[in-house]
Design a protein around this motif. Structure first.
Motif, PDB file in Angstrom:
ATOM      1  N   ILE A 254      80.703 -16.344 -10.772  1.00 27.80           N
ATOM      2  CA  ILE A 254      81.110 -14.998 -11.183  1.00 27.80           C
ATOM      3  C   ILE A 254      82.179 -15.131 -12.258  1.00 27.80           C
ATOM      4  O   ILE A 254      83.063 -15.988 -12.161  1.00 27.80           O
ATOM      5  CB  ILE A 254      81.694 -14.207  -9.988  1.00 27.80           C
ATOM      6  CG1 ILE A 254      80.679 -14.126  -8.843  1.00 27.80           C
ATOM      7  CG2 ILE A 254      82.136 -12.808 -10.412  1.00 27.80           C
ATOM      8  CD1 ILE A 254      81.282 -13.680  -7.519  1.00 27.80           C
ATOM      9  N   ILE A 255      82.112 -14.283 -13.273  1.00 27.05           N
ATOM     10  CA  ILE A 255      83.198 -14.134 -14.235  1.00 27.05           C
ATOM     11  C   ILE A 255      83.787 -12.747 -14.043  1.00 27.05           C
ATOM     12  O   ILE A 255      83.052 -11.744 -14.038  1.00 27.05           O
ATOM     13  CB  ILE A 255      82.708 -14.302 -15.689  1.00 27.05           C
ATOM     14  CG1 ILE A 255      82.176 -15.714 -15.918  1.00 27.05           C
ATOM     15  CG2 ILE A 255      83.836 -14.006 -16.673  1.00 27.05           C
ATOM     16  CD1 ILE A 255      81.563 -15.923 -17.298  1.00 27.05           C
ATOM     17  N   PHE A 275      76.700 -12.912 -26.907  1.00 22.16           N
ATOM     18  CA  PHE A 275      77.052 -13.757 -25.758  1.00 22.16           C
ATOM     19  C   PHE A 275      76.216 -13.402 -24.544  1.00 22.16           C
ATOM     20  O   PHE A 275      75.672 -14.283 -23.857  1.00 22.16           O
ATOM     21  CB  PHE A 275      78.538 -13.621 -25.421  1.00 22.16           C
ATOM     22  CG  PHE A 275      78.887 -14.179 -24.063  1.00 22.16           C
ATOM     23  CD1 PHE A 275      79.024 -15.552 -23.883  1.00 22.16           C
ATOM     24  CD2 PHE A 275      79.029 -13.341 -22.962  1.00 22.16           C
ATOM     25  CE1 PHE A 275      79.297 -16.075 -22.628  1.00 22.16           C
ATOM     26  CE2 PHE A 275      79.312 -13.862 -21.708  1.00 22.16           C
ATOM     27  CZ  PHE A 275      79.454 -15.232 -21.537  1.00 22.16           C
ATOM     28  N   ILE A 276      76.095 -12.112 -24.253  1.00 25.54           N
ATOM     29  CA  ILE A 276      75.356 -11.687 -23.062  1.00 25.54           C
ATOM     30  C   ILE A 276      73.881 -12.071 -23.167  1.00 25.54           C
ATOM     31  O   ILE A 276      73.296 -12.617 -22.222  1.00 25.54           O
ATOM     32  CB  ILE A 276      75.513 -10.169 -22.850  1.00 25.54           C
ATOM     33  CG1 ILE A 276      76.955  -9.849 -22.411  1.00 25.54           C
ATOM     34  CG2 ILE A 276      74.524  -9.654 -21.809  1.00 25.54           C
ATOM     35  CD1 ILE A 276      77.287  -8.375 -22.418  1.00 25.54           C
ATOM     36  N   GLN A 277      73.276 -11.817 -24.331  1.00 29.47           N
ATOM     37  CA  GLN A 277      71.839 -12.045 -24.473  1.00 29.47           C
ATOM     38  C   GLN A 277      71.478 -13.523 -24.565  1.00 29.47           C
ATOM     39  O   GLN A 277      70.436 -13.938 -24.051  1.00 29.47           O
ATOM     40  CB  GLN A 277      71.318 -11.306 -25.718  1.00 29.47           C
ATOM     41  CG  GLN A 277      71.544  -9.798 -25.690  1.00 29.47           C
ATOM     42  CD  GLN A 277      70.961  -9.126 -24.472  1.00 29.47           C
ATOM     43  OE1 GLN A 277      69.917  -9.518 -23.962  1.00 29.47           O
ATOM     44  NE2 GLN A 277      71.649  -8.103 -23.976  1.00 29.47           N
ATOM     45  N   GLY A 285      71.501 -16.464 -11.970  1.00 34.11           N
ATOM     46  CA  GLY A 285      72.351 -15.980 -10.894  1.00 34.11           C
ATOM     47  C   GLY A 285      73.767 -15.632 -11.281  1.00 34.11           C
ATOM     48  O   GLY A 285      74.496 -15.040 -10.475  1.00 34.11           O
ATOM     49  N   LEU A 286      74.214 -15.988 -12.479  1.00 32.14           N
ATOM     50  CA  LEU A 286      75.599 -15.722 -12.899  1.00 32.14           C
ATOM     51  C   LEU A 286      75.808 -14.225 -13.114  1.00 32.14           C
ATOM     52  O   LEU A 286      74.941 -13.531 -13.646  1.00 32.14           O
ATOM     53  CB  LEU A 286      75.900 -16.472 -14.191  1.00 32.14           C
ATOM     54  CG  LEU A 286      77.271 -16.236 -14.838  1.00 32.14           C
ATOM     55  CD1 LEU A 286      78.393 -16.742 -13.942  1.00 32.14           C
ATOM     56  CD2 LEU A 286      77.330 -16.920 -16.200  1.00 32.14           C
ATOM     57  N   VAL A 287      76.985 -13.730 -12.712  1.00 29.07           N
ATOM     58  CA  VAL A 287      77.312 -12.312 -12.867  1.00 29.07           C
ATOM     59  C   VAL A 287      78.636 -12.157 -13.590  1.00 29.07           C
ATOM     60  O   VAL A 287      79.614 -12.854 -13.285  1.00 29.07           O
ATOM     61  CB  VAL A 287      77.381 -11.598 -11.498  1.00 29.07           C
ATOM     62  CG1 VAL A 287      78.024 -10.227 -11.624  1.00 29.07           C
ATOM     63  CG2 VAL A 287      75.987 -11.446 -10.914  1.00 29.07           C
ATOM     64  N   LEU A 288      78.665 -11.237 -14.556  1.00 24.80           N
ATOM     65  CA  LEU A 288      79.899 -10.816 -15.208  1.00 24.80           C
ATOM     66  C   LEU A 288      80.280  -9.457 -14.644  1.00 24.80           C
ATOM     67  O   LEU A 288      79.503  -8.496 -14.725  1.00 24.80           O
ATOM     68  CB  LEU A 288      79.698 -10.729 -16.721  1.00 24.80           C
ATOM     69  CG  LEU A 288      80.850 -10.137 -17.552  1.00 24.80           C
ATOM     70  CD1 LEU A 288      82.128 -10.947 -17.386  1.00 24.80           C
ATOM     71  CD2 LEU A 288      80.457 -10.051 -19.024  1.00 24.80           C
ATOM     72  N   VAL A 310      78.117  -5.857 -14.334  1.00 24.87           N
ATOM     73  CA  VAL A 310      78.528  -4.983 -13.238  1.00 24.87           C
ATOM     74  C   VAL A 310      79.817  -4.279 -13.673  1.00 24.87           C
ATOM     75  O   VAL A 310      80.867  -4.911 -13.799  1.00 24.87           O
ATOM     76  CB  VAL A 310      78.758  -5.770 -11.937  1.00 24.87           C
ATOM     77  CG1 VAL A 310      79.267  -4.838 -10.837  1.00 24.87           C
ATOM     78  CG2 VAL A 310      77.480  -6.469 -11.498  1.00 24.87           C
ATOM     79  N   SER A 311      79.728  -2.985 -13.925  1.00 24.45           N
ATOM     80  CA  SER A 311      80.874  -2.223 -14.427  1.00 24.45           C
ATOM     81  C   SER A 311      81.569  -1.514 -13.278  1.00 24.45           C
ATOM     82  O   SER A 311      80.927  -0.900 -12.421  1.00 24.45           O
ATOM     83  CB  SER A 311      80.427  -1.211 -15.477  1.00 24.45           C
ATOM     84  OG  SER A 311      79.395  -0.371 -14.976  1.00 24.45           O
TER      85      SER A 311
END
Length: 425
Positions: A254-255, A275-277, A285-288, A310-311
């Motif tokens: 997770i970041i 960066f995201i794309q 599986g990584l989540v920001l 995830v906002s």
């Protein structure tokens, strides 16, 4: 370039309103740190509010668009954009005669590109910040708490985050031996005290407080706090894209990012979008998890507004309403407690920089109360980590499960919510 300092013609707030002055004081700190390198739109920001902050004399372009942009502008100096796929272009000294009129040369080039190439092909180099400016995060300055007060809120204790790693992108880390729940947290040391005055610097302790919030929810999570926002709590989007890429070398699950910005026309920041794309989405599986910002409005705040992120918005202290400062809208995934949280802070004196408390000295003894979507964000990151340690899910799977559950307890007029005890719901 002929761009001017954004503070060349300071204007008075005719309302004399402390709330409206708050963001002025916050932006003034950024002007002091960045000087003529920083431009602000609109020019009348002191009375009209800030749309976005950006770098004078430079723009951001995707690599595939660079040749035609240089041809259109009649030159320019290309710089590595921090990650492949994006370039920072320093603008040529001469503005094409056919470029529309604007208050700065940077804006003239942007408008010219809009007309000839389409909106979004050339964008400003936006300023991202954890500092409380145009989209403040945190929403308040740290506040004193009574001696001996316990940190809050805490998780339910049934899931501890063991085996999960979270990288916190922030201002750095200050060791807090008085806070046992932070044992084992590591990170880049921050310069927390002003060397001239000995006072706690503005936004110092932000990363430490965030790590503390996360550890109260998932006490055995491995937490690493990076010192990337070390210039008045802010950095240019090109630099942030590069630093986020560096953070991937830590192999996090997770970041957690309590920072962001509004952008020109509300479109995604090119540097962060690349960066995201091309980076984030390629790590299984990584989540920001990112803060929704604290303007109290529905305008997009990036990168939180990105569908892949995830906002997190903030609930008020009553746990039943949205915090007045929290941004909102369909792009905000979930709301979590973010007002009057209590956690580890620095020990020393802090001089307030925002009205109505400007000049007030607050004395801290290792703990503080703080508010903002900055702090709702690590709470949600902690819930994801806690769930992972019990279910064996990836961060993406755990986040999706929690977001699905959050919809079942939506509050009318607020939205989907998560509480500290919801890791295994």
């Amino acid at each position: 370039m002929t761009d001017k300092n954004p503070d060349d013609n300071p204007q008075e707030d005719p309302k004399g309103n402390d709330a409206s002055w708050k963001f002025v004081d916050q932006v003034d700190l950024l002007i002091k740190a960045f000087g003529k390198e920083l431009e602000i739109e609109p020019r009348e920001w002191r009375t009209a509010g800030v749309d976005y902050l950006y770098r004078a004399g430079s723009v951001v372009v995707r690599d595939e668009d660079l040749p035609r942009v240089i041809r259109l502008f009649g030159g320019g100096t290309a710089h590595d954009g921090g990650i492949s796929g994006v370039t920072q272009l320093d603008l040529p000294a001469k503005v094409p005669e056919e470029a529309p009129r604007a208050r700065t040369d940077t804006q003239r080039f942007l408008r010219y590109a809009d007309l000839r190439l389409g909106v979004g092909v050339v964008t400003p180099v936006h300023l991202f910040f954890v500092s409380p400016s145009v989209s403040p995060c945190p929403a308040t300055e740290p506040e004193e708490v009574p001696a001996g007060i316990d940190p809050a809120p805490k998780g339910d204790g049934h899931a501890d985050g063991n085996g999960v790693k979270v990288v916190v992108i922030d201002v750095g880390w200050t060791d807090a031996p008085h806070a046992s729940w932070l044992d084992g947290v590591t990170g880049d040391p921050e310069v927390a005290f002003d060397p001239g005055t000995g006072l706690i610097r503005p936004y110092a302790g932000h990363g430490t407080f965030i790590a503390g919030v996360l550890r109260l929810i998932a006490p055995k999570t491995e937490v690493v706090v990076k010192s990337y926002f070390d210039r008045a709590g802010a950095m240019w989007e090109i630099d942030l894209a590069e630093k986020l890429t560096e953070a991937l070398a830590e192999s996090p699950d997770i970041i957690s990012l309590s920072a962001g910005t509004k952008t020109r026309f509300g479109i995604p920041s090119v540097g962060l979008d690349v960066f995201i794309q091309t980076r984030l989405n390629r790590v299984n599986g990584l989540v920001l998890v990112a803060a929704a910002g604290n303007d109290g409005d529905r305008e997009y705040f990036w990168p939180a507004a990105s569908p892949e992120v995830v906002s997190v918005g903030a609930l008020a202290a009553d746990g039943e309403s949205r915090a007045s400062f929290s941004n909102f809208g369909t792009w905000v995934d979930v709301y979590a407690p973010g007002e009057n949280l209590v956690n580890a802070f620095l020990t020393g004196d802090y001089e307030c920089t925002e009205r109505p408390n400007t000049g007030t000295i607050r004395t801290f003894d290792g703990m503080a109360s703080w508010s903002g979507t900055s702090f709702a964000t690590p709470l949600v990151a902690g819930l994801i980590a806690a769930r992972m340690s019990v279910t064996g899910q990836s961060a993406r799977q755990a986040a999706d499960s929690l977001l699905a559950y959050s919809l079942t307890q939506s509050i009318p007029g607020v939205g989907a919510i998560l509480r500290p005890e919801d890791a295994l719901r």
